[in-house]
Design an enzyme around this catalytic site. Structure first.
Site, PDB file in Angstrom:
ATOM      1  N   TYR A  33       5.548  -3.759  -6.743  1.00  0.00           N
ATOM      2  CA  TYR A  33       6.995  -3.875  -6.775  1.00  0.00           C
ATOM      3  C   TYR A  33       7.548  -4.242  -5.411  1.00  0.00           C
ATOM      4  CZ  TYR A  33       7.856   0.691  -4.459  1.00  0.00           C
ATOM      5  OH  TYR A  33       7.925   1.731  -3.563  1.00  0.00           O
ATOM      6  N   ARG A  52       5.345 -10.384   1.236  1.00  0.00           N
ATOM      7  CA  ARG A  52       4.590  -9.138   1.003  1.00  0.00           C
ATOM      8  C   ARG A  52       4.217  -9.007  -0.479  1.00  0.00           C
ATOM      9  NH1 ARG A  52       7.270  -3.651   2.719  1.00  0.00           N
ATOM     10  NH2 ARG A  52       8.562  -4.127   0.909  1.00  0.00           N
ATOM     11  N   ARG A 101      -5.930   0.167 -24.694  1.00  0.00           N
ATOM     12  CA  ARG A 101      -6.210   0.795 -23.412  1.00  0.00           C
ATOM     13  C   ARG A 101      -7.659   0.565 -23.021  1.00  0.00           C
ATOM     14  NH1 ARG A 101      -8.096   5.984 -21.547  1.00  0.00           N
ATOM     15  NH2 ARG A 101      -7.152   6.528 -19.536  1.00  0.00           N
ATOM     16  N   LYS A 151       1.909  -2.547  -2.170  1.00  0.00           N
ATOM     17  CA  LYS A 151       3.104  -1.848  -2.669  1.00  0.00           C
ATOM     18  C   LYS A 151       2.994  -1.647  -4.185  1.00  0.00           C
ATOM     19  CE  LYS A 151       8.099  -1.851  -1.771  1.00  0.00           C
ATOM     20  NZ  LYS A 151       8.190  -0.458  -1.343  1.00  0.00           N
ATOM     21  N   GLU A 183       3.744   7.886   7.405  1.00  0.00           N
ATOM     22  CA  GLU A 183       5.076   7.308   7.186  1.00  0.00           C
ATOM     23  C   GLU A 183       5.893   8.266   6.341  1.00  0.00           C
ATOM     24  OE1 GLU A 183       4.692   3.666   4.803  1.00  0.00           O
ATOM     25  OE2 GLU A 183       2.939   4.538   3.828  1.00  0.00           O
TER      26      GLU A 183
HETATM   27  N1  PDD Z   1      10.302   1.758  -0.114  1.00  0.00           N
HETATM   28  N2  PDD Z   1       6.817   2.925   3.405  1.00  0.00           N
HETATM   29  C1  PDD Z   1       6.854   3.213   2.089  1.00  0.00           C
HETATM   30  C2  PDD Z   1       5.858   4.168   1.545  1.00  0.00           C
HETATM   31  C3  PDD Z   1       7.839   2.621   1.271  1.00  0.00           C
HETATM   32  O1  PDD Z   1       7.874   2.917  -0.050  1.00  0.00           O
HETATM   33  C4  PDD Z   1       8.797   1.754   1.850  1.00  0.00           C
HETATM   34  C5  PDD Z   1       9.860   1.077   1.023  1.00  0.00           C
HETATM   35  C6  PDD Z   1       8.717   1.485   3.227  1.00  0.00           C
HETATM   36  C7  PDD Z   1       9.682   0.553   3.920  1.00  0.00           C
HETATM   37  O2  PDD Z   1       9.450  -0.783   3.575  1.00  0.00           O
HETATM   38  P1  PDD Z   1      10.625  -1.861   3.611  1.00  0.00           P
HETATM   39  O3  PDD Z   1      11.205  -1.812   4.979  1.00  0.00           O
HETATM   40  O4  PDD Z   1       9.945  -3.145   3.336  1.00  0.00           O
HETATM   41  O5  PDD Z   1      11.614  -1.452   2.543  1.00  0.00           O
HETATM   42  C8  PDD Z   1       7.711   2.083   3.969  1.00  0.00           C
HETATM   43  C9  PDD Z   1      11.277   1.160  -1.009  1.00  0.00           C
HETATM   44  C10 PDD Z   1      12.587   0.937  -0.346  1.00  0.00           C
HETATM   45  C11 PDD Z   1      11.381   2.005  -2.273  1.00  0.00           C
HETATM   46  O6  PDD Z   1      10.316   2.420  -2.739  1.00  0.00           O
HETATM   47  O7  PDD Z   1      12.475   2.223  -2.794  1.00  0.00           O
END
Ligand code: PDD
Length: 287
Positions: A33, A52, A101, A151, A183
């Site tokens: 996503y 990304r 599945r 992601k 993070e």
């Molecule tokens: N999340 N680290 C994680 C684990 C994240 O899920 C996100 C973003 C970031 C920051 O990435 P970016 O600057 O590209 O948004 C770092 C999004 C916003 C979410 O899951 O809603």
């Protein structure tokens, strides 16, 4: 106004958009996503998110259902149809619904990927009251899988982390592995010491934040020093300032870590300055 969403080529009212129970994201979290912010009706850093997304798809051998120019058109059309001034666009691509599945990936020749996009209207997104007060975070153990640079929609542990924060009366959690902060649950983590911005270096351990890349570039341009290295929660508690970055929070000051106030407990000067620069510069390049 009923929200219009996008599903596999169609713009539909949200209650008419239906996905199969055999979808691989539903059964196996087999999907990726992106979240892109919208300010003044324009997309912030779309190019970064598209790049990304392609990388996440490649790492999982997942086929893109369309090219990135088409994706941009879909984002823009959803902004228009839903009359979004400020808000977010959520995009998800999954390995599709093979009709049963099975752990083994389905043949991409016969199973089409699923693509879904929807908008979230958030008036005044860039003027969040939290940015004026700063947020409180707690530290928790990082129990996620080892490819956090992809992601994926496996967000159970980050959800649990947000719940742990909520129960502790905090706003969010920073995750710690082998003694060092990786993070935030949905954002990248930073501390500030003097003129130095310190954040973990890129690896498989963290998501390569699109906001992170921009903020580090702006920090250097503003003559701040950037150090990409590990830091511990103890070092963070003793820092002058701390903040997080993400597409939904931009640059958000952190004022308390595990109950310890940073400085005088108000947002730090450099964090606020970086927020200001980020918003100003990214509005200029919005599409
Ligand atoms: N999340 N680290 C994680 C684990 C994240 O899920 C996100 C973003 C970031 C920051 O990435 P970016 O600057 O590209 O948004 C770092 C999004 C916003 C979410 O899951 O809603």
């Amino acid at each position: 106004m009923t929200r219009t969403v996008y599903l596999n080529g169609d713009y539909l009212p949200e209650d008419q958009a239906k996905v199969s129970i055999f979808d691989r994201a539903f059964l196996m979290a087999d999907g990726v996503y992106e979240v892109t912010s919208v300010l003044d009706g324009k997309l912030i850093d779309f190019g970064g998110h598209a790049t990304r997304l392609q990388r996440s798809l490649d790492e999982l051998e997942l086929r893109a259902p369309c090219d990135m120019d088409t994706l941009l058109d879909i984002h823009r059309e959803l902004v228009r149809l839903n009359d979004i001034t400020d808000g977010l666009i959520y995009l998800q691509i999954t390995r599709g619904a093979p009709g049963d599945r099975d752990f083994v990936f389905p043949d991409p020749e016969t199973t089409e990927p699923t693509i879904v996009l929807f908008t979230q209207s958030k008036p005044g997104l860039a003027d969040s009251p939290a940015a004026r007060t700063g947020i409180k975070i707690i530290s928790i153990e990082d129990q996620r899988w080892g490819r956090r640079d992809i992601k994926t929609v496996q967000l159970l542990y980050p959800s649990m982390g947000k719940m742990m924060a909520k129960k502790a009366g905090a706003d969010d959690a920073w995750m710690v592995e082998d003694g060092f902060v990786t993070e935030g649950t949905s954002n990248n983590a930073y501390i500030v010491k003097g003129n130095k911005i310190i954040t973990r270096a890129l690896s498989h351990d963290i998501l390569h934040g699109i906001t992170r890349a921009a903020v580090l570039r702006f920090a250097k341009e503003a003559q701040m020093e950037v150090e990409e290295r590990n830091f511990s929660i103890d070092e963070a508690k003793a820092a002058d300032e701390a903040f997080i970055t993400s597409a939904s929070s931009f640059v958000m000051p952190v004022v308390e870590i595990d109950g310890v106030l940073l400085g005088d407990g108000t947002p730090g000067r450099r964090s606020l300055r970086l927020r200001e620069i980020y918003l100003e510069e990214s509005r200029k390049t919005a599409v």
